[in-house]
Design an enzyme around this catalytic site. Structure first.
Site, PDB file in Angstrom:
ATOM      1  N   PHE A  57     -12.651 -42.322  47.289  1.00 47.56           N
ATOM      2  CA  PHE A  57     -13.383 -42.964  46.193  1.00 47.56           C
ATOM      3  C   PHE A  57     -12.422 -43.444  45.106  1.00 47.56           C
ATOM      4  O   PHE A  57     -12.705 -44.451  44.428  1.00 47.56           O
ATOM      5  CB  PHE A  57     -14.385 -41.948  45.604  1.00 47.56           C
ATOM      6  CG  PHE A  57     -15.371 -42.540  44.646  1.00 47.56           C
ATOM      7  CD1 PHE A  57     -16.524 -43.163  45.109  1.00 47.56           C
ATOM      8  CD2 PHE A  57     -15.161 -42.452  43.278  1.00 47.56           C
ATOM      9  CE1 PHE A  57     -17.435 -43.709  44.219  1.00 47.56           C
ATOM     10  CE2 PHE A  57     -16.074 -42.994  42.381  1.00 47.56           C
ATOM     11  CZ  PHE A  57     -17.213 -43.620  42.858  1.00 47.56           C
ATOM     12  N   ALA A  80      -9.532 -41.102  54.604  1.00 51.07           N
ATOM     13  CA  ALA A  80     -10.345 -40.733  55.770  1.00 51.07           C
ATOM     14  C   ALA A  80     -11.666 -40.160  55.280  1.00 51.07           C
ATOM     15  O   ALA A  80     -11.691 -39.115  54.612  1.00 51.07           O
ATOM     16  CB  ALA A  80      -9.603 -39.713  56.623  1.00 51.07           C
ATOM     17  N   VAL A  81     -12.753 -40.866  55.591  1.00 53.04           N
ATOM     18  CA  VAL A  81     -14.087 -40.374  55.253  1.00 53.04           C
ATOM     19  C   VAL A  81     -14.761 -40.018  56.579  1.00 53.04           C
ATOM     20  O   VAL A  81     -14.905 -40.865  57.459  1.00 53.04           O
ATOM     21  CB  VAL A  81     -14.914 -41.425  54.483  1.00 53.04           C
ATOM     22  CG1 VAL A  81     -16.123 -40.761  53.851  1.00 53.04           C
ATOM     23  CG2 VAL A  81     -14.074 -42.114  53.413  1.00 53.04           C
ATOM     24  N   THR A  86     -19.474 -34.693  55.240  1.00 54.49           N
ATOM     25  CA  THR A  86     -19.989 -35.041  53.914  1.00 54.49           C
ATOM     26  C   THR A  86     -21.390 -35.630  53.979  1.00 54.49           C
ATOM     27  O   THR A  86     -21.677 -36.493  54.806  1.00 54.49           O
ATOM     28  CB  THR A  86     -19.063 -36.042  53.178  1.00 54.49           C
ATOM     29  OG1 THR A  86     -19.720 -36.466  51.986  1.00 54.49           O
ATOM     30  CG2 THR A  86     -18.697 -37.245  54.009  1.00 54.49           C
ATOM     31  N   HIS A  88     -22.610 -37.330  51.502  1.00 57.35           N
ATOM     32  CA  HIS A  88     -22.612 -38.612  50.789  1.00 57.35           C
ATOM     33  C   HIS A  88     -21.587 -39.578  51.386  1.00 57.35           C
ATOM     34  O   HIS A  88     -20.960 -40.371  50.691  1.00 57.35           O
ATOM     35  CB  HIS A  88     -22.419 -38.426  49.287  1.00 57.35           C
ATOM     36  CG  HIS A  88     -21.213 -37.657  48.887  1.00 57.35           C
ATOM     37  ND1 HIS A  88     -21.021 -36.331  49.173  1.00 57.35           N
ATOM     38  CD2 HIS A  88     -20.115 -38.034  48.197  1.00 57.35           C
ATOM     39  CE1 HIS A  88     -19.867 -35.932  48.674  1.00 57.35           C
ATOM     40  NE2 HIS A  88     -19.291 -36.952  48.093  1.00 57.35           N
ATOM     41  N   PHE A 113      -7.346 -52.468  54.022  1.00 53.73           N
ATOM     42  CA  PHE A 113      -8.259 -51.328  54.159  1.00 53.73           C
ATOM     43  C   PHE A 113      -7.850 -50.443  55.338  1.00 53.73           C
ATOM     44  O   PHE A 113      -8.202 -50.694  56.481  1.00 53.73           O
ATOM     45  CB  PHE A 113      -9.683 -51.860  54.369  1.00 53.73           C
ATOM     46  CG  PHE A 113     -10.748 -50.801  54.261  1.00 53.73           C
ATOM     47  CD1 PHE A 113     -10.987 -50.162  53.055  1.00 53.73           C
ATOM     48  CD2 PHE A 113     -11.511 -50.453  55.365  1.00 53.73           C
ATOM     49  CE1 PHE A 113     -11.975 -49.196  52.944  1.00 53.73           C
ATOM     50  CE2 PHE A 113     -12.500 -49.489  55.267  1.00 53.73           C
ATOM     51  CZ  PHE A 113     -12.738 -48.863  54.057  1.00 53.73           C
TER      52      PHE A 113
END
Ligand code: INI
Length: 157
Positions: A57, A80-81, A86, A88, A113
């Site tokens: 974020f 890394a998401v 998570t 959210h 990105f």
């Protein structure tokens, strides 16, 4: 009629790499891949900086600050998401993606990105040197190409 394509030659170009600490077992691998790809394509260590931020974020803000200095030819954004980790996911992944795009739109400096947005840890690991390639290396190569393309367009059009 000019036909323009950026070379994958990083000699003389300057970069900032912004990397998130969240999921560092993945993001440190992204960083290693990005650094080794820069080196393989002629970028010396003195020509790039590594900027660490808490999570994906926060990547766009630091990328914008770096781009606004006017001292870098491109910004490589790494994070890394992981959906399984998570609730959210959409908010963090969406903010990172839109924020990185916005850096390029606001500054003209290519912001690449290299934030993984995946469902599982396994999928993340496959993308840092596993069967899905290495997204850190790919991000660095893309940054070199786009930095060179930006120069070419400025010179040729
Ligand atoms: N940040 C990530 O980079 N990856 C994640 O998977 C993640 N999860 O799971 O929540 C994550 N969250 C932190 C976020 O990026 C910010 O640092 C936080 O919300 C403070 O603004």
């Amino acid at each position: 009629m000019p036909e323009l394509e950026g070379a994958i030659d990083g000699q003389g170009l300057r970069f900032a790499i912004v990397v998130a600490r969240w999921n560092s077992f993945v993001t440190e691998k992204l960083l290693q891949g990005a650094c080794s790809a820069l080196g393989e394509h002629g970028v010396v260590e003195g020509d790039y900086s590594i900027i660490r931020v808490p999570g994906s974020f926060e990547v766009p803000a630091a990328a914008l600050w770096a781009a606004n200095t006017g001292n870098v030819d491109a910004v490589i954004c790494l994070g890394a998401v992981i959906r399984g980790e998570t609730a959210h996911f959409e908010y963090v992944a969406g903010a990172a993606q839109q924020g990185v795009l916005s850096v390029t739109e606001q500054t003209g400096v290519p912001a690449v990105f290299g934030v993984l947005t995946v469902d599982t840890i396994e999928q993340a690991l496959e993308r840092v040197g596993g069967k899905e390639g290495h997204k850190g290396k790919e991000a660095a190569v893309t940054a070199i190409e786009m930095a060179n393309l930006r120069r070419l367009i400025a010179e040729a059009l």
